[in-house]
Motif scaffolding. Structure first.
Motif, mmCIF file in Angstrom:
data_model
loop_
_atom_site.group_PDB
_atom_site.id
_atom_site.type_symbol
_atom_site.label_atom_id
_atom_site.label_comp_id
_atom_site.label_asym_id
_atom_site.label_seq_id
_atom_site.Cartn_x
_atom_site.Cartn_y
_atom_site.Cartn_z
ATOM 1 N N ASP A 239 0.832 -1.206 0.000
ATOM 2 C CA ASP A 239 0.000 0.000 0.000
ATOM 3 C C ASP A 239 0.867 1.257 0.000
ATOM 4 N N ALA A 240 1.953 1.237 0.757
ATOM 5 C CA ALA A 240 2.863 2.380 0.773
ATOM 6 C C ALA A 240 3.513 2.573 -0.592
ATOM 7 N N TRP A 241 3.834 1.476 -1.280
ATOM 8 C CA TRP A 241 4.386 1.583 -2.627
ATOM 9 C C TRP A 241 3.391 2.249 -3.582
ATOM 10 N N LEU A 242 2.132 1.833 -3.512
ATOM 11 C CA LEU A 242 1.117 2.407 -4.401
ATOM 12 C C LEU A 242 0.948 3.897 -4.144
ATOM 13 N N ASN A 243 0.890 4.294 -2.875
ATOM 14 C CA ASN A 243 0.732 5.709 -2.559
ATOM 15 C C ASN A 243 1.985 6.517 -2.907
ATOM 16 N N TYR A 244 3.157 5.893 -2.762
ATOM 17 C CA TYR A 244 4.411 6.538 -3.157
ATOM 18 C C TYR A 244 4.402 6.821 -4.655
ATOM 19 N N TYR A 245 3.985 5.829 -5.433
ATOM 20 C CA TYR A 245 3.902 6.014 -6.879
ATOM 21 C C TYR A 245 2.869 7.094 -7.230
ATOM 22 N N SER A 246 1.680 6.993 -6.643
ATOM 23 C CA SER A 246 0.597 7.922 -6.978
ATOM 24 C C SER A 246 0.957 9.360 -6.611
ATOM 25 N N ALA A 247 1.569 9.557 -5.446
ATOM 26 C CA ALA A 247 1.966 10.899 -5.031
ATOM 27 C C ALA A 247 3.043 11.449 -5.957
ATOM 28 N N SER A 248 4.011 10.623 -6.310
ATOM 29 C CA SER A 248 5.081 11.063 -7.202
ATOM 30 C C SER A 248 4.540 11.404 -8.582
ATOM 31 N N ARG A 249 3.622 10.594 -9.059
ATOM 32 C CA ARG A 249 3.034 10.838 -10.385
ATOM 33 C C ARG A 249 2.193 12.113 -10.392
ATOM 34 N N ASN A 250 1.343 12.295 -9.381
ATOM 35 C CA ASN A 250 0.518 13.499 -9.326
ATOM 36 C C ASN A 250 1.359 14.759 -9.202
ATOM 37 N N ALA A 251 2.425 14.685 -8.417
ATOM 38 C CA ALA A 251 3.309 15.849 -8.262
ATOM 39 C C ALA A 251 3.898 16.238 -9.608
ATOM 40 N N TYR A 252 4.254 15.253 -10.404
ATOM 41 C CA TYR A 252 4.829 15.527 -11.726
ATOM 42 C C TYR A 252 3.773 16.086 -12.689
ATOM 43 N N VAL A 253 2.602 15.459 -12.725
ATOM 44 C CA VAL A 253 1.581 15.833 -13.707
ATOM 45 C C VAL A 253 1.091 17.260 -13.492
ATOM 46 N N ILE A 254 0.792 17.635 -12.236
ATOM 47 C CA ILE A 254 0.262 18.981 -12.003
ATOM 48 C C ILE A 254 1.364 19.990 -11.732
ATOM 49 N N GLY A 255 2.588 19.518 -11.624
ATOM 50 C CA GLY A 255 3.710 20.413 -11.378
ATOM 51 C C GLY A 255 4.557 20.597 -12.610
ATOM 52 N N GLN A 256 5.586 19.789 -12.741
ATOM 53 C CA GLN A 256 6.537 19.933 -13.830
ATOM 54 C C GLN A 256 5.885 19.820 -15.197
ATOM 55 N N GLU A 257 5.076 18.795 -15.415
ATOM 56 C CA GLU A 257 4.443 18.621 -16.714
ATOM 57 C C GLU A 257 3.439 19.725 -16.993
ATOM 58 N N GLY A 258 2.672 20.096 -15.982
ATOM 59 C CA GLY A 258 1.684 21.148 -16.172
ATOM 60 C C GLY A 258 2.311 22.477 -16.543
ATOM 61 N N GLU A 259 3.472 22.762 -15.981
ATOM 62 C CA GLU A 259 4.145 24.028 -16.248
ATOM 63 C C GLU A 259 4.890 24.018 -17.582
ATOM 64 N N ASN A 260 5.510 22.900 -17.909
ATOM 65 C CA ASN A 260 6.349 22.837 -19.101
ATOM 66 C C ASN A 260 5.642 22.277 -20.320
#
Length: 241
Positions: free
Chosen positions: A59-80
């Protein structure tokens, strides 16, 4: 539709984030619960701390992946506005590899293996296995519905639409949006949609509830696939070049 989510997220009391984010939380999809990049970054760090002590905590692995992915999508990817090609989530491969090492064969691993492949059809067996391992979990449903729509497996698509609605996991606001959109269409109309969330709401209405099945939905993303386009156009009697 995007404005709807922005309005809802703007109403969230962000001043409460420091108090509520001191421990790892379940990470929802950004279309269900949109949080700021800093939240996802913090949650990724908290989940990583758990995994340092409990490397077999799926469960921690799944949340680690999901948090990392969301941070990228709405952060770095969203900006660039980075490309959304096959390598869109390649930077998360190390998380997938860690899951393969520590929690192979788990629901969480199979789900993430599919999710990180950016809809690679060859990875569909991982998604199907995740669903078979935990049919009560809502996460695989919409990706399976889209996959079966693309493949023309209508009976499987319809069964999943009905089962997913029984889980009551989908956004009521988006279901209302889909209903209102369909009810405003003329008989036997053709509706073009771009993206997933608007299409998902309409598929659930039509194939899960039997509402306005006379309306033909054409998803522009799916139409890029030659096999899907040829099959749908043939069903509609549209000449193909």
């Amino acid at each position: 539709m995007h404005l709807r989510f922005l309005i809802l997220s703007a109403a969230f009391p962000y001043f409460l984030l420091p108090a509520m984010a001191q421990k790892p939380e379940h990470i929802y999809g950004k279309n269900k619960r949109l949080m700021p990049v800093s939240y996802y970054q913090q949650q990724a760090g908290l989940c990583k701390s758990v995994l340092d002590k409990e490397p077999t905590n799926a469960d921690a692995w799944l949340n680690y992946y999901s948090a990392s992915r969301n941070a990228y999508v709405i952060g770095q990817e969203g900006e660039n506005k980075d490309s959304r090609g096959p390598q869109r989530f390649a930077h998360l491969d190390t998380i997938v590899q860690g899951m393969e090492q520590h929690v192979p064969g788990s629901f969480e691993y199979d789900l993430v293996k599919w999710a990180n492949g950016y809809n690679d059809p060859s990875l569909l067996p991982y998604l199907e296995k995740a669903h078979a391992l935990a049919p009560q979990r809502p996460e695989p449903y919409m990706d399976l519905i889209i996959a079966y729509e693309r493949m023309g497996k209508d009976s499987l698509r319809d069964a999943l639409c009905k089962a997913y609605l029984q889980l009551r996991d989908f956004s009521p606001g988006l279901l209302n949006y889909g209903y209102n959109l369909l009810m405003g269409m003329q008989p036997n109309a053709v509706l073009f949609a771009h993206g997933d969330k608007d299409s998902e709401a309409i598929w659930l209405m039509q194939h899960g509830m039997g509402i306005r099945e006379d309306v033909q939905l054409l998803n522009l993303d799916l139409l890029l696939a030659k096999s899907y386009r040829e099959r749908v156009f043939a069903q509609m009697g549209i000449p193909q070049l």
